[in-house]
Design a protein around this motif. Sequence first.
Motif, PDB file in Angstrom:
ATOM      1  N   ILE A   5      50.304  65.912 -43.769  1.00 26.79           N
ATOM      2  CA  ILE A   5      51.298  65.367 -44.692  1.00 26.79           C
ATOM      3  C   ILE A   5      51.836  66.501 -45.547  1.00 26.79           C
ATOM      4  O   ILE A   5      51.075  67.235 -46.187  1.00 26.79           O
ATOM      5  N   VAL A   6      53.145  66.678 -45.518  1.00 25.83           N
ATOM      6  CA  VAL A   6      53.776  67.773 -46.253  1.00 25.83           C
ATOM      7  C   VAL A   6      54.240  67.309 -47.627  1.00 25.83           C
ATOM      8  O   VAL A   6      53.913  67.919 -48.649  1.00 25.83           O
ATOM      9  N   PHE A 115      68.451  53.968 -53.747  1.00 26.98           N
ATOM     10  CA  PHE A 115      67.169  54.674 -53.728  1.00 26.98           C
ATOM     11  C   PHE A 115      67.017  55.370 -52.378  1.00 26.98           C
ATOM     12  O   PHE A 115      67.691  55.040 -51.390  1.00 26.98           O
ATOM     13  N   GLY A 116      66.125  56.338 -52.329  1.00 27.78           N
ATOM     14  CA  GLY A 116      65.751  56.971 -51.072  1.00 27.78           C
ATOM     15  C   GLY A 116      64.255  57.238 -51.076  1.00 27.78           C
ATOM     16  O   GLY A 116      63.714  57.744 -52.070  1.00 27.78           O
ATOM     17  N   LEU A 117      63.576  56.853 -50.016  1.00 30.63           N
ATOM     18  CA  LEU A 117      62.149  57.139 -49.852  1.00 30.63           C
ATOM     19  C   LEU A 117      62.018  58.059 -48.650  1.00 30.63           C
ATOM     20  O   LEU A 117      62.423  57.700 -47.537  1.00 30.63           O
ATOM     21  N   ILE A 118      61.475  59.256 -48.880  1.00 29.92           N
ATOM     22  CA  ILE A 118      61.456  60.304 -47.855  1.00 29.92           C
ATOM     23  C   ILE A 118      60.037  60.793 -47.644  1.00 29.92           C
ATOM     24  O   ILE A 118      59.280  60.991 -48.610  1.00 29.92           O
ATOM     25  N   GLY A 119      59.676  60.973 -46.400  1.00 33.08           N
ATOM     26  CA  GLY A 119      58.381  61.558 -46.056  1.00 33.08           C
ATOM     27  C   GLY A 119      58.553  62.709 -45.091  1.00 33.08           C
ATOM     28  O   GLY A 119      59.337  62.619 -44.138  1.00 33.08           O
ATOM     29  N   ASN A 120      57.855  63.814 -45.333  1.00 37.44           N
ATOM     30  CA  ASN A 120      57.868  64.986 -44.452  1.00 37.44           C
ATOM     31  C   ASN A 120      56.471  65.179 -43.866  1.00 37.44           C
ATOM     32  O   ASN A 120      55.480  65.206 -44.617  1.00 37.44           O
ATOM     33  N   PHE A 121      56.426  65.362 -42.542  1.00 35.77           N
ATOM     34  CA  PHE A 121      55.142  65.445 -41.847  1.00 35.77           C
ATOM     35  C   PHE A 121      55.199  66.549 -40.787  1.00 35.77           C
ATOM     36  O   PHE A 121      56.273  66.866 -40.260  1.00 35.77           O
ATOM     37  N   PHE A 122      54.042  67.105 -40.480  1.00 39.92           N
ATOM     38  CA  PHE A 122      53.959  68.165 -39.474  1.00 39.92           C
ATOM     39  C   PHE A 122      52.822  67.845 -38.516  1.00 39.92           C
ATOM     40  O   PHE A 122      51.703  67.530 -38.945  1.00 39.92           O
TER      41      PHE A 122
END
Length: 224
Positions: A5-6, A115-122
Amino acid sequence: MKEKIVKLQLALFYKQPDFRPDSSYSDINKEMGNLFNAMPQVMNLPNNVPLDIPRVQMRDELNKYACNMAPIRTDFFINENHDSEENWPEIVKDFKAKSSLFIKSVLSRHEIVRFGLIGNFFIPDKSSSHTMTKKFLKIDLQNAEEINLRFNNRSSSHGYNLNNITSINTAFAGTSTGDEKGIFIELDVNNVPDEKTMDQASLNNLIDKIIPTFSPDQVKGLVK
């Protein structure tokens, strides 16, 4: 494949611009329990600078939590710095608790229309090009230096029309032992703005509904 999880991010967009975010950042920090305990950065920018560029940036001393304030939006971040997927339940619990305080504080000052819900993953993957080619493409690109995919699946929830934007690309992530090859995934869920303003209950309910789609099983399923 073990996911890392970034970052998680919540963005709130104002109905009307606020050209003096420097006048309220201290109160927002206080209402969030003085979470941002490092020296804030306040930038005196003219009003003709794009309104989505932050004028105030707050963070904690460990660079885990951050808040950017621009004239038309305020963003809250939790930087997990490639934390292991095993910690996802604790990360979600922490994010939801602090997001609730963030929403309450911002709504006390502004009308919110988006609204914006953002997730960054690697996902580490030495054969990332092959993995993406096998999953999405009918042509052989396993030796490609770079592959980028982006798609948007529209949906609706709690009376709002939503964009569900998925971006997937091959990437290298910097680690303590050097660059690691893999797949970077960004999930961005945001509403199509209309004249309706958003209240605290609606925003919390949307987060509760969306955040399970960011889980490690869901994210890894995009490239399996």
